[in-house]
Scaffold this motif. Structure first.
Motif, PDB file in Angstrom:
ATOM      1  N   TYR A 196     -19.875   5.473  -2.370  1.00 52.35           N
ATOM      2  CA  TYR A 196     -19.731   4.551  -1.239  1.00 52.35           C
ATOM      3  C   TYR A 196     -18.677   3.409  -1.895  1.00 52.35           C
ATOM      4  O   TYR A 196     -17.967   2.783  -1.258  1.00 52.35           O
ATOM      5  CB  TYR A 196     -20.916   3.878  -1.042  1.00 52.35           C
ATOM      6  N   ALA A 197     -19.025   3.011  -3.157  1.00 50.22           N
ATOM      7  CA  ALA A 197     -18.398   1.892  -3.813  1.00 50.22           C
ATOM      8  C   ALA A 197     -16.862   2.170  -3.874  1.00 50.22           C
ATOM      9  O   ALA A 197     -15.874   1.178  -3.678  1.00 50.22           O
ATOM     10  CB  ALA A 197     -18.732   1.691  -5.146  1.00 50.22           C
ATOM     11  N   ALA A 198     -16.449   3.583  -4.143  1.00 49.17           N
ATOM     12  CA  ALA A 198     -15.040   3.854  -4.133  1.00 49.17           C
ATOM     13  C   ALA A 198     -14.400   3.787  -2.969  1.00 49.17           C
ATOM     14  O   ALA A 198     -13.177   3.327  -2.803  1.00 49.17           O
ATOM     15  CB  ALA A 198     -14.940   5.189  -4.875  1.00 49.17           C
ATOM     16  N   GLN A 199     -15.086   4.296  -1.854  1.00 49.28           N
ATOM     17  CA  GLN A 199     -14.673   4.095  -0.427  1.00 49.28           C
ATOM     18  C   GLN A 199     -14.369   2.748  -0.020  1.00 49.28           C
ATOM     19  O   GLN A 199     -13.267   2.418   0.509  1.00 49.28           O
ATOM     20  CB  GLN A 199     -15.643   4.647   0.503  1.00 49.28           C
ATOM     21  N   VAL A 200     -15.319   1.614  -0.258  1.00 45.61           N
ATOM     22  CA  VAL A 200     -15.164   0.285  -0.115  1.00 45.61           C
ATOM     23  C   VAL A 200     -13.880  -0.207  -0.940  1.00 45.61           C
ATOM     24  O   VAL A 200     -12.835  -0.969  -0.410  1.00 45.61           O
ATOM     25  CB  VAL A 200     -16.422  -0.482  -0.600  1.00 45.61           C
ATOM     26  N   SER A 201     -13.732   0.259  -2.134  1.00 48.62           N
ATOM     27  CA  SER A 201     -12.524  -0.384  -3.039  1.00 48.62           C
ATOM     28  C   SER A 201     -11.371   0.104  -2.003  1.00 48.62           C
ATOM     29  O   SER A 201      -9.880  -0.255  -1.901  1.00 48.62           O
ATOM     30  CB  SER A 201     -12.709   0.234  -4.212  1.00 48.62           C
ATOM     31  N   ALA A 202     -11.307   1.543  -1.840  1.00 42.42           N
ATOM     32  CA  ALA A 202     -10.136   2.144  -1.189  1.00 42.42           C
ATOM     33  C   ALA A 202      -9.824   1.417   0.271  1.00 42.42           C
ATOM     34  O   ALA A 202      -8.546   1.030   0.775  1.00 42.42           O
ATOM     35  CB  ALA A 202     -10.171   3.757  -0.847  1.00 42.42           C
ATOM     36  N   ALA A 203     -10.867   1.195   1.040  1.00 45.60           N
ATOM     37  CA  ALA A 203     -10.736   0.611   2.444  1.00 45.60           C
ATOM     38  C   ALA A 203     -10.026  -0.793   2.180  1.00 45.60           C
ATOM     39  O   ALA A 203      -9.509  -1.425   3.045  1.00 45.60           O
ATOM     40  CB  ALA A 203     -12.090   0.512   2.967  1.00 45.60           C
ATOM     41  N   GLY A 204     -10.731  -1.631   1.041  1.00 41.74           N
ATOM     42  CA  GLY A 204      -9.991  -2.948   0.800  1.00 41.74           C
ATOM     43  C   GLY A 204      -8.534  -2.865   0.575  1.00 41.74           C
ATOM     44  O   GLY A 204      -8.067  -3.877   1.112  1.00 41.74           O
ATOM     45  N   ASP A 205      -8.306  -1.884  -0.169  1.00 42.59           N
ATOM     46  CA  ASP A 205      -6.813  -1.675  -0.423  1.00 42.59           C
ATOM     47  C   ASP A 205      -5.945  -1.609   0.870  1.00 42.59           C
ATOM     48  O   ASP A 205      -5.123  -2.220   1.239  1.00 42.59           O
ATOM     49  CB  ASP A 205      -6.474  -0.493  -1.235  1.00 42.59           C
ATOM     50  N   GLY A 206      -6.429  -0.692   1.654  1.00 42.03           N
ATOM     51  CA  GLY A 206      -5.750  -0.395   3.023  1.00 42.03           C
ATOM     52  C   GLY A 206      -5.830  -1.350   3.758  1.00 42.03           C
ATOM     53  O   GLY A 206      -4.814  -1.675   4.575  1.00 42.03           O
ATOM     54  N   TYR A 207      -6.939  -2.450   3.938  1.00 45.90           N
ATOM     55  CA  TYR A 207      -6.910  -3.574   4.856  1.00 45.90           C
ATOM     56  C   TYR A 207      -5.856  -4.502   4.447  1.00 45.90           C
ATOM     57  O   TYR A 207      -5.614  -5.074   5.298  1.00 45.90           O
ATOM     58  CB  TYR A 207      -8.395  -4.033   4.731  1.00 45.90           C
ATOM     59  N   VAL A 208      -5.501  -4.774   3.236  1.00 45.51           N
ATOM     60  CA  VAL A 208      -4.596  -5.898   3.005  1.00 45.51           C
ATOM     61  C   VAL A 208      -3.179  -5.133   2.819  1.00 45.51           C
ATOM     62  O   VAL A 208      -2.339  -5.765   2.371  1.00 45.51           O
ATOM     63  CB  VAL A 208      -4.932  -6.747   1.605  1.00 45.51           C
TER      64      VAL A 208
END
Length: 297
Positions: free
Chosen positions: A90-102
Protein backbone atom coordinates in the motif's frame (compact mmCIF):
# COMPACT_ATOMS: atom_id res chain seq x y z
CA UNK A 1 16.34 5.48 -16.94
CA UNK A 2 12.87 6.18 -15.57
CA UNK A 3 10.01 5.89 -18.03
CA UNK A 4 8.26 9.09 -19.12
CA UNK A 5 4.92 10.01 -17.60
CA UNK A 6 1.96 8.16 -19.03
CA UNK A 7 0.52 9.79 -22.14
CA UNK A 8 -2.92 9.67 -20.57
CA UNK A 9 -1.80 11.35 -17.36
CA UNK A 10 -4.51 13.68 -16.05
CA UNK A 11 -3.93 17.40 -15.84
CA UNK A 12 -3.99 18.14 -12.14
CA UNK A 13 -5.60 21.26 -10.77
CA UNK A 14 -3.85 22.24 -7.53
CA UNK A 15 -6.85 23.67 -5.71
CA UNK A 16 -9.17 22.62 -2.88
CA UNK A 17 -11.67 20.00 -4.06
CA UNK A 18 -15.05 18.77 -2.95
CA UNK A 19 -15.39 15.15 -1.82
CA UNK A 20 -16.83 14.01 -5.15
CA UNK A 21 -14.11 15.92 -7.03
CA UNK A 22 -11.42 14.17 -4.99
CA UNK A 23 -12.84 10.74 -5.77
CA UNK A 24 -13.13 11.69 -9.45
CA UNK A 25 -9.49 12.87 -9.47
CA UNK A 26 -8.48 9.58 -7.85
CA UNK A 27 -10.32 7.64 -10.58
CA UNK A 28 -8.43 9.63 -13.22
CA UNK A 29 -5.12 9.03 -11.46
CA UNK A 30 -5.77 5.29 -11.02
CA UNK A 31 -6.80 4.94 -14.67
CA UNK A 32 -3.81 6.89 -16.00
CA UNK A 33 -1.28 4.84 -14.03
CA UNK A 34 -3.19 1.59 -13.64
CA UNK A 35 -0.32 -0.61 -14.90
CA UNK A 36 2.33 0.25 -12.28
CA UNK A 37 -0.29 0.70 -9.55
CA UNK A 38 -1.75 -2.76 -10.24
CA UNK A 39 1.71 -4.33 -10.04
CA UNK A 40 2.17 -2.76 -6.61
CA UNK A 41 -1.40 -3.66 -5.62
CA UNK A 42 -0.55 -7.32 -6.28
CA UNK A 43 1.86 -7.10 -3.34
CA UNK A 44 -0.93 -5.73 -1.18
CA UNK A 45 -3.18 -8.61 -2.32
CA UNK A 46 -0.69 -11.29 -1.25
CA UNK A 47 -1.74 -11.17 2.44
CA UNK A 48 -5.36 -11.99 1.70
CA UNK A 49 -4.27 -14.85 -0.53
CA UNK A 50 -1.79 -16.18 2.04
CA UNK A 51 -4.32 -16.05 4.86
CA UNK A 52 -7.08 -17.64 2.77
CA UNK A 53 -4.79 -20.47 1.69
CA UNK A 54 -3.49 -20.95 5.24
CA UNK A 55 -7.00 -21.16 6.63
CA UNK A 56 -8.00 -23.64 3.94
CA UNK A 57 -4.99 -25.80 4.75
CA UNK A 58 -4.69 -25.43 8.53
CA UNK A 59 -8.19 -24.96 9.93
CA UNK A 60 -10.13 -28.13 10.78
CA UNK A 61 -12.84 -29.02 8.29
CA UNK A 62 -14.61 -31.73 10.30
CA UNK A 63 -16.86 -30.90 13.27
CA UNK A 64 -15.28 -31.69 16.61
CA UNK A 65 -11.72 -31.53 15.28
CA UNK A 66 -9.33 -29.73 17.64
CA UNK A 67 -7.08 -27.01 16.23
CA UNK A 68 -3.50 -27.92 17.12
CA UNK A 69 -1.25 -25.27 18.77
CA UNK A 70 1.36 -25.46 16.01
CA UNK A 71 -1.31 -24.70 13.44
CA UNK A 72 -2.43 -21.68 15.45
CA UNK A 73 1.20 -20.51 15.45
CA UNK A 74 1.43 -20.96 11.69
CA UNK A 75 -1.76 -18.99 11.15
CA UNK A 76 -0.34 -16.21 13.30
CA UNK A 77 2.90 -16.19 11.28
CA UNK A 78 0.98 -16.07 7.98
CA UNK A 79 -1.15 -13.23 9.33
CA UNK A 80 1.85 -11.23 10.56
CA UNK A 81 3.77 -11.66 7.30
CA UNK A 82 0.63 -10.78 5.37
CA UNK A 83 0.07 -7.56 7.27
CA UNK A 84 3.68 -6.48 6.70
CA UNK A 85 3.43 -7.17 2.96
CA UNK A 86 0.11 -5.33 2.79
CA UNK A 87 1.58 -2.27 4.50
CA UNK A 88 4.57 -2.19 2.13
CA UNK A 89 2.42 -2.77 -0.97
CA UNK A 90 0.00 0.00 0.00
CA UNK A 91 2.83 2.40 0.86
CA UNK A 92 4.43 1.75 -2.54
CA UNK A 93 1.12 2.56 -4.26
CA UNK A 94 0.87 5.83 -2.32
CA UNK A 95 4.43 6.72 -3.37
CA UNK A 96 3.59 6.03 -7.02
CA UNK A 97 0.29 7.91 -6.82
CA UNK A 98 2.11 10.87 -5.28
CA UNK A 99 4.52 10.93 -8.22
CA UNK A 100 1.65 10.81 -10.68
CA UNK A 101 -0.28 13.55 -8.90
CA UNK A 102 2.56 16.08 -9.26
CA UNK A 103 3.35 15.05 -12.84
CA UNK A 104 6.47 12.96 -12.20
CA UNK A 105 7.21 9.60 -13.87
CA UNK A 106 5.40 6.68 -12.26
CA UNK A 107 7.50 3.54 -12.07
CA UNK A 108 6.55 0.46 -10.01
CA UNK A 109 10.14 -0.69 -9.22
CA UNK A 110 11.11 2.80 -8.08
CA UNK A 111 8.05 3.12 -5.83
CA UNK A 112 8.65 -0.36 -4.40
CA UNK A 113 12.29 0.45 -3.63
CA UNK A 114 11.17 3.56 -1.75
CA UNK A 115 8.64 1.54 0.26
CA UNK A 116 11.20 -1.17 1.05
CA UNK A 117 13.68 1.52 2.04
CA UNK A 118 11.13 2.73 4.59
CA UNK A 119 9.78 -0.71 5.48
CA UNK A 120 10.66 -0.43 9.16
CA UNK A 121 9.08 3.01 9.37
CA UNK A 122 5.94 1.92 7.47
CA UNK A 123 5.41 -1.32 9.41
CA UNK A 124 6.23 0.25 12.79
CA UNK A 125 3.95 3.26 12.30
CA UNK A 126 1.05 1.17 10.99
CA UNK A 127 1.41 -1.30 13.86
CA UNK A 128 1.42 1.55 16.37
CA UNK A 129 -1.67 3.02 14.71
CA UNK A 130 -3.52 -0.33 14.90
CA UNK A 131 -2.61 -0.75 18.56
CA UNK A 132 -3.61 2.82 19.36
CA UNK A 133 -6.97 2.38 17.63
CA UNK A 134 -7.91 -0.84 19.43
CA UNK A 135 -6.63 0.19 22.88
CA UNK A 136 -10.04 0.68 24.56
CA UNK A 137 -11.42 -2.49 22.96
CA UNK A 138 -8.35 -4.43 24.11
CA UNK A 139 -8.90 -3.17 27.66
CA UNK A 140 -12.57 -4.17 27.46
CA UNK A 141 -11.62 -7.62 26.20
CA UNK A 142 -9.09 -8.00 28.98
CA UNK A 143 -11.63 -7.02 31.64
CA UNK A 144 -14.28 -9.41 30.33
CA UNK A 145 -11.88 -12.29 29.74
CA UNK A 146 -10.37 -11.85 33.19
CA UNK A 147 -13.82 -11.85 34.73
CA UNK A 148 -14.77 -15.09 32.98
CA UNK A 149 -11.39 -16.69 33.72
CA UNK A 150 -11.80 -16.26 37.48
CA UNK A 151 -15.38 -17.45 37.31
CA UNK A 152 -16.85 -14.08 38.19
CA UNK A 153 -20.23 -12.95 36.90
CA UNK A 154 -20.04 -9.58 38.65
CA UNK A 155 -22.45 -7.28 36.85
CA UNK A 156 -20.33 -4.22 37.62
CA UNK A 157 -17.28 -5.79 35.93
CA UNK A 158 -19.28 -6.73 32.84
CA UNK A 159 -20.77 -3.22 32.68
CA UNK A 160 -17.25 -1.78 32.92
CA UNK A 161 -16.15 -3.94 29.99
CA UNK A 162 -19.20 -2.86 27.99
CA UNK A 163 -18.46 0.80 28.78
CA UNK A 164 -14.93 0.36 27.41
CA UNK A 165 -16.43 -1.17 24.25
CA UNK A 166 -18.60 1.92 23.72
CA UNK A 167 -15.63 4.15 24.48
CA UNK A 168 -13.66 2.17 21.90
CA UNK A 169 -16.19 3.00 19.19
CA UNK A 170 -16.04 6.71 20.04
CA UNK A 171 -12.24 6.49 20.18
CA UNK A 172 -12.11 4.93 16.70
CA UNK A 173 -14.45 7.58 15.25
CA UNK A 174 -12.16 10.30 16.60
CA UNK A 175 -8.83 8.73 15.61
CA UNK A 176 -9.50 6.84 12.39
CA UNK A 177 -9.59 9.92 10.10
CA UNK A 178 -6.03 10.92 10.98
CA UNK A 179 -4.66 7.45 10.25
CA UNK A 180 -6.13 7.56 6.74
CA UNK A 181 -3.33 10.07 6.03
CA UNK A 182 -0.59 8.06 7.75
CA UNK A 183 0.93 6.27 4.76
CA UNK A 184 0.97 9.43 2.67
CA UNK A 185 2.91 11.20 5.42
CA UNK A 186 5.28 8.23 5.77
CA UNK A 187 6.03 8.03 2.04
CA UNK A 188 5.79 11.65 0.90
CA UNK A 189 7.52 13.41 3.79
CA UNK A 190 10.74 12.96 5.72
CA UNK A 191 9.65 11.83 9.17
CA UNK A 192 9.93 9.35 12.05
CA UNK A 193 7.28 7.08 13.53
CA UNK A 194 6.38 9.48 16.34
CA UNK A 195 6.79 12.45 14.02
CA UNK A 196 4.33 10.89 11.59
CA UNK A 197 1.83 10.35 14.41
CA UNK A 198 2.02 14.03 15.36
CA UNK A 199 1.92 15.11 11.73
CA UNK A 200 -1.27 13.23 10.85
CA UNK A 201 -2.92 14.74 13.91
CA UNK A 202 -2.02 18.23 12.72
CA UNK A 203 -3.25 17.57 9.18
CA UNK A 204 -6.52 15.98 10.30
CA UNK A 205 -7.34 18.75 12.78
CA UNK A 206 -10.53 20.44 11.60
CA UNK A 207 -10.80 18.06 8.62
CA UNK A 208 -12.37 14.98 10.25
CA UNK A 209 -15.79 15.56 8.71
CA UNK A 210 -14.41 15.76 5.19
CA UNK A 211 -12.17 12.74 5.74
CA UNK A 212 -15.13 10.69 7.00
CA UNK A 213 -17.13 11.65 3.91
CA UNK A 214 -14.27 10.57 1.64
CA UNK A 215 -13.92 7.33 3.60
CA UNK A 216 -17.66 6.61 3.45
CA UNK A 217 -17.85 7.15 -0.32
CA UNK A 218 -14.63 5.27 -1.07
CA UNK A 219 -15.32 2.24 1.13
CA UNK A 220 -18.88 2.02 -0.20
CA UNK A 221 -17.47 1.80 -3.73
CA UNK A 222 -14.89 -0.74 -2.56
CA UNK A 223 -17.32 -3.04 -0.73
CA UNK A 224 -19.94 -2.92 -3.49
CA UNK A 225 -17.29 -3.80 -6.09
CA UNK A 226 -15.79 -6.54 -3.88
CA UNK A 227 -19.18 -8.12 -3.19
CA UNK A 228 -20.06 -7.98 -6.87
CA UNK A 229 -16.79 -9.73 -7.76
CA UNK A 230 -17.32 -12.35 -5.04
CA UNK A 231 -20.91 -12.94 -6.17
CA UNK A 232 -19.82 -13.51 -9.77
CA UNK A 233 -17.01 -15.85 -8.68
CA UNK A 234 -19.32 -17.88 -6.41
CA UNK A 235 -21.73 -18.24 -9.30
CA UNK A 236 -18.94 -19.45 -11.61
CA UNK A 237 -16.93 -21.61 -9.19
CA UNK A 238 -19.82 -22.90 -7.05
CA UNK A 239 -17.61 -22.82 -3.95
CA UNK A 240 -17.40 -19.96 -1.48
CA UNK A 241 -13.88 -20.72 -0.16
CA UNK A 242 -12.39 -21.02 -3.64
CA UNK A 243 -14.23 -17.85 -4.71
CA UNK A 244 -12.75 -15.97 -1.72
CA UNK A 245 -9.24 -17.09 -2.67
CA UNK A 246 -9.66 -16.09 -6.31
CA UNK A 247 -11.40 -12.87 -5.23
CA UNK A 248 -8.37 -11.83 -3.14
CA UNK A 249 -6.41 -11.83 -6.42
CA UNK A 250 -9.09 -10.18 -8.56
CA UNK A 251 -9.44 -7.36 -6.00
CA UNK A 252 -6.08 -6.09 -7.27
CA UNK A 253 -8.08 -4.03 -9.78
CA UNK A 254 -9.75 -2.13 -6.89
CA UNK A 255 -6.76 -1.38 -4.66
CA UNK A 256 -5.23 1.37 -6.86
CA UNK A 257 -8.35 3.49 -6.41
CA UNK A 258 -8.03 3.27 -2.62
CA UNK A 259 -4.41 4.41 -2.58
CA UNK A 260 -5.13 7.20 -5.08
CA UNK A 261 -8.12 8.51 -3.10
CA UNK A 262 -6.16 8.96 0.12
CA UNK A 263 -3.14 10.35 -1.71
CA UNK A 264 -5.35 12.98 -3.36
CA UNK A 265 -6.94 13.66 0.04
CA UNK A 266 -3.49 14.21 1.59
CA UNK A 267 -2.55 16.76 -1.06
CA UNK A 268 -5.96 18.44 -0.84
CA UNK A 269 -5.57 18.97 2.90
CA UNK A 270 -2.06 20.34 2.46
CA UNK A 271 -3.31 22.75 -0.21
CA UNK A 272 -6.14 23.89 2.07
CA UNK A 273 -4.10 24.24 5.25
CA UNK A 274 -0.61 25.07 4.06
CA UNK A 275 -0.95 26.59 0.59
CA UNK A 276 1.26 23.79 -0.62
CA UNK A 277 2.87 24.95 -3.88
CA UNK A 278 3.81 22.69 -6.77
CA UNK A 279 7.57 23.18 -6.63
CA UNK A 280 7.64 22.23 -2.94
CA UNK A 281 5.53 19.15 -3.71
CA UNK A 282 8.04 17.97 -6.30
CA UNK A 283 11.01 18.63 -4.03
CA UNK A 284 9.54 16.85 -1.01
CA UNK A 285 8.75 13.83 -3.20
CA UNK A 286 12.45 13.53 -3.92
CA UNK A 287 12.60 15.28 -7.30
CA UNK A 288 14.63 18.35 -6.35
CA UNK A 289 15.62 19.02 -9.96
CA UNK A 290 12.04 18.96 -11.25
CA UNK A 291 10.80 22.29 -12.70
CA UNK A 292 7.58 23.66 -11.23
CA UNK A 293 4.43 23.09 -13.27
CA UNK A 294 1.83 25.84 -13.68
CA UNK A 295 -1.45 25.18 -11.95
CA UNK A 296 -4.24 24.11 -14.27
CA UNK A 297 -7.62 25.63 -13.66
Amino acid sequence: MSPPPAASAPTVSFRPRSVSEMVDAAFQLARAYFGPLAVLAAIQAVPGLLIALAQLRLLPTRPGTTLQPERIALLFVFGAVGLCLAAIGYAAQVSAAGDGYVGQPVDAPTALRRALGRAGLVIGANLLAYLWLILPVAIAGGVMFGSVAVGSTNVAVLLLGFAFMIAGLVWAVLLLPRFMLLNAVLMLESTTILGAMRRVGDLAAGQSGRIWKVMALTFTIYFVASLAILGVLVGILRDVQTAQIVGSVVNVVIYPLMSCVFTVLYFDIRIRKEGYDIELMARQLGHADAPPRPAAG
